[in-house]
Design a protein around this motif. Structure first.
Motif, PDB file in Angstrom:
ATOM      1  N   LYS A   8       0.838  -1.206   0.000  1.00 55.33           N
ATOM      2  CA  LYS A   8       0.000   0.000   0.000  1.00 55.33           C
ATOM      3  C   LYS A   8       0.872   1.255   0.000  1.00 55.33           C
ATOM      4  CE  LYS A   8      -4.011  -1.970   2.325  1.00 55.33           C
ATOM      5  NZ  LYS A   8      -4.795  -2.002   3.561  1.00 55.33           N
ATOM      6  N   ASP A   9       1.912   1.243   0.847  1.00 54.43           N
ATOM      7  CA  ASP A   9       2.817   2.391   0.910  1.00 54.43           C
ATOM      8  C   ASP A   9       3.562   2.574  -0.410  1.00 54.43           C
ATOM      9  OD1 ASP A   9       2.023   2.799   3.512  1.00 54.43           O
ATOM     10  OD2 ASP A   9       3.840   1.956   4.405  1.00 54.43           O
ATOM     11  N   LEU A  10       3.998   1.471  -1.010  1.00 55.41           N
ATOM     12  CA  LEU A  10       4.697   1.543  -2.296  1.00 55.41           C
ATOM     13  C   LEU A  10       3.825   2.206  -3.356  1.00 55.41           C
ATOM     14  CD1 LEU A  10       6.545  -1.867  -2.728  1.00 55.41           C
ATOM     15  CD2 LEU A  10       7.546   0.408  -2.974  1.00 55.41           C
ATOM     16  N   GLU A  16       3.035   9.382  -5.916  1.00 55.79           N
ATOM     17  CA  GLU A  16       3.574  10.667  -5.474  1.00 55.79           C
ATOM     18  C   GLU A  16       4.901  10.997  -6.158  1.00 55.79           C
ATOM     19  OE1 GLU A  16       5.700  12.250  -1.448  1.00 55.79           O
ATOM     20  OE2 GLU A  16       3.888  11.052  -1.194  1.00 55.79           O
ATOM     21  N   TYR A  17       5.876  10.080  -6.110  1.00 57.52           N
ATOM     22  CA  TYR A  17       7.213  10.347  -6.639  1.00 57.52           C
ATOM     23  C   TYR A  17       7.208  10.538  -8.155  1.00 57.52           C
ATOM     24  CZ  TYR A  17      10.134   9.760  -2.481  1.00 57.52           C
ATOM     25  OH  TYR A  17      10.758   9.937  -1.277  1.00 57.52           O
ATOM     26  N   LEU A  18       6.359   9.787  -8.849  1.00 57.35           N
ATOM     27  CA  LEU A  18       6.333   9.861 -10.316  1.00 57.35           C
ATOM     28  C   LEU A  18       5.267  10.816 -10.829  1.00 57.35           C
ATOM     29  CD1 LEU A  18       6.896   6.103 -11.165  1.00 57.35           C
ATOM     30  CD2 LEU A  18       8.598   7.913 -10.847  1.00 57.35           C
ATOM     31  N   ASN A  19       4.586  11.473  -9.902  1.00 56.45           N
ATOM     32  CA  ASN A  19       3.555  12.451 -10.252  1.00 56.45           C
ATOM     33  C   ASN A  19       2.525  11.860 -11.221  1.00 56.45           C
ATOM     34  OD1 ASN A  19       2.327  14.952 -10.032  1.00 56.45           O
ATOM     35  ND2 ASN A  19       3.480  15.824 -11.733  1.00 56.45           N
ATOM     36  N   GLY A  39       0.509  -2.045 -18.452  1.00 51.72           N
ATOM     37  CA  GLY A  39       0.669  -1.510 -17.103  1.00 51.72           C
ATOM     38  C   GLY A  39       0.916  -0.014 -17.100  1.00 51.72           C
ATOM     39  N   LEU A  40       1.873   0.432 -16.291  1.00 55.44           N
ATOM     40  CA  LEU A  40       2.123   1.868 -16.131  1.00 55.44           C
ATOM     41  C   LEU A  40       2.965   2.473 -17.246  1.00 55.44           C
ATOM     42  CD1 LEU A  40       2.753   2.209 -12.284  1.00 55.44           C
ATOM     43  CD2 LEU A  40       0.710   2.765 -13.577  1.00 55.44           C
ATOM     44  N   GLU A  41       3.666   1.643 -18.010  1.00 54.33           N
ATOM     45  CA  GLU A  41       4.496   2.103 -19.133  1.00 54.33           C
ATOM     46  C   GLU A  41       5.533   3.136 -18.697  1.00 54.33           C
ATOM     47  OE1 GLU A  41       1.961   3.329 -22.364  1.00 54.33           O
ATOM     48  OE2 GLU A  41       0.954   1.391 -22.434  1.00 54.33           O
ATOM     49  N   LEU A  42       6.232   2.863 -17.582  1.00 51.66           N
ATOM     50  CA  LEU A  42       7.257   3.768 -17.087  1.00 51.66           C
ATOM     51  C   LEU A  42       8.495   3.701 -17.970  1.00 51.66           C
ATOM     52  CD1 LEU A  42       6.961   3.053 -13.251  1.00 51.66           C
ATOM     53  CD2 LEU A  42       5.790   4.801 -14.605  1.00 51.66           C
ATOM     54  N   ASP A  43       9.403   4.693 -17.804  1.00 51.34           N
ATOM     55  CA  ASP A  43      10.627   4.727 -18.596  1.00 51.34           C
ATOM     56  C   ASP A  43      11.860   4.723 -17.686  1.00 51.34           C
ATOM     57  OD1 ASP A  43      10.954   7.340 -17.632  1.00 51.34           O
ATOM     58  OD2 ASP A  43      10.116   8.247 -19.431  1.00 51.34           O
ATOM     59  N   SER A  44      13.039   4.877 -18.274  1.00 52.40           N
ATOM     60  CA  SER A  44      14.286   4.782 -17.517  1.00 52.40           C
ATOM     61  C   SER A  44      14.427   5.886 -16.473  1.00 52.40           C
ATOM     62  CB  SER A  44      15.491   4.782 -18.458  1.00 52.40           C
ATOM     63  OG  SER A  44      15.500   5.963 -19.237  1.00 52.40           O
ATOM     64  N   ILE A  45      13.927   7.063 -16.756  1.00 49.80           N
ATOM     65  CA  ILE A  45      13.959   8.150 -15.762  1.00 49.80           C
ATOM     66  C   ILE A  45      13.107   7.766 -14.552  1.00 49.80           C
ATOM     67  CG2 ILE A  45      13.399  10.577 -15.314  1.00 49.80           C
ATOM     68  CD1 ILE A  45      15.755  10.177 -17.253  1.00 49.80           C
ATOM     69  N   ASP A  46      11.971   7.147 -14.808  1.00 49.96           N
ATOM     70  CA  ASP A  46      11.101   6.691 -13.724  1.00 49.96           C
ATOM     71  C   ASP A  46      11.809   5.638 -12.869  1.00 49.96           C
ATOM     72  OD1 ASP A  46       8.914   8.313 -14.536  1.00 49.96           O
ATOM     73  OD2 ASP A  46       8.319   6.794 -16.001  1.00 49.96           O
ATOM     74  N   SER A  47      12.612   4.781 -13.497  1.00 49.14           N
ATOM     75  CA  SER A  47      13.324   3.753 -12.725  1.00 49.14           C
ATOM     76  C   SER A  47      14.305   4.395 -11.749  1.00 49.14           C
ATOM     77  CB  SER A  47      14.028   2.745 -13.641  1.00 49.14           C
ATOM     78  OG  SER A  47      15.108   3.339 -14.319  1.00 49.14           O
ATOM     79  N   LEU A  48      14.934   5.488 -12.162  1.00 49.39           N
ATOM     80  CA  LEU A  48      15.825   6.210 -11.249  1.00 49.39           C
ATOM     81  C   LEU A  48      15.037   6.797 -10.078  1.00 49.39           C
ATOM     82  CD1 LEU A  48      18.063   8.084 -13.843  1.00 49.39           C
ATOM     83  CD2 LEU A  48      18.702   6.121 -12.441  1.00 49.39           C
ATOM     84  N   GLU A  57      12.401   6.166   1.355  1.00 47.23           N
ATOM     85  CA  GLU A  57      11.204   5.780   2.102  1.00 47.23           C
ATOM     86  C   GLU A  57      11.332   4.456   2.854  1.00 47.23           C
ATOM     87  OE1 GLU A  57       8.824   7.927   2.477  1.00 47.23           O
ATOM     88  OE2 GLU A  57       9.544   9.323   0.948  1.00 47.23           O
ATOM     89  N   PHE A  58      12.164   3.547   2.338  1.00 46.15           N
ATOM     90  CA  PHE A  58      12.242   2.212   2.937  1.00 46.15           C
ATOM     91  C   PHE A  58      13.644   1.841   3.403  1.00 46.15           C
ATOM     92  CE2 PHE A  58       8.584   2.246   0.102  1.00 46.15           C
ATOM     93  CZ  PHE A  58       7.594   1.756   0.933  1.00 46.15           C
ATOM     94  N   GLY A  59      14.627   2.678   3.130  1.00 46.83           N
ATOM     95  CA  GLY A  59      15.985   2.439   3.591  1.00 46.83           C
ATOM     96  C   GLY A  59      16.690   1.281   2.908  1.00 46.83           C
ATOM     97  N   VAL A  60      16.263   0.941   1.689  1.00 45.11           N
ATOM     98  CA  VAL A  60      16.916  -0.141   0.942  1.00 45.11           C
ATOM     99  C   VAL A  60      17.491   0.440  -0.342  1.00 45.11           C
ATOM    100  CG1 VAL A  60      15.509  -1.982   1.915  1.00 45.11           C
ATOM    101  CG2 VAL A  60      14.756  -0.852  -0.172  1.00 45.11           C
TER     102      VAL A  60
END
Length: 91
Positions: A8-10, A16-19, A39-48, A57-60
């Protein structure tokens, strides 16, 4: 923190992070592909951005880009990575 809460947090942090203002928490499922033509069709900038989000947020931390491709598949795989790595840091 249990896996369901992490997921849920993810989802909340991904939006939020990817607007992703066109999405709500209900729109993103645990097994929805984050990248590719479905799916979300994210790109390489989104992966960063996702990598930064996991650390903040999770310390990993994802240190190996090849590993990152396996981790940033969907919310389930990200949650599994968080759980496995938070357990390592506690030991």
């Amino acid at each position: 923190m249990d896996k369901e809460q992490i997921k849920k947090d993810l989802i909340r942090h991904i939006i939020e992070y990817l607007n992703l203002s066109d999405y709500t928490s209900e729109d993103i499922t645990d097994d929805m592909p984050l990248f590719g033509d479905s799916g979300l069709e994210l790109d390489s900038i989104d992966s960063l951005e996702l990598t930064v989000m996991l650390e903040r947020e999770f310390g990993v931390k994802i240190t190996n880009p090849t590993e990152g491709r396996k981790i940033l598949v969907d919310v389930n795989s990200m949650a599994d990575f968080i759980i496995a790595n938070q357990e390592k840091s506690v030991k």
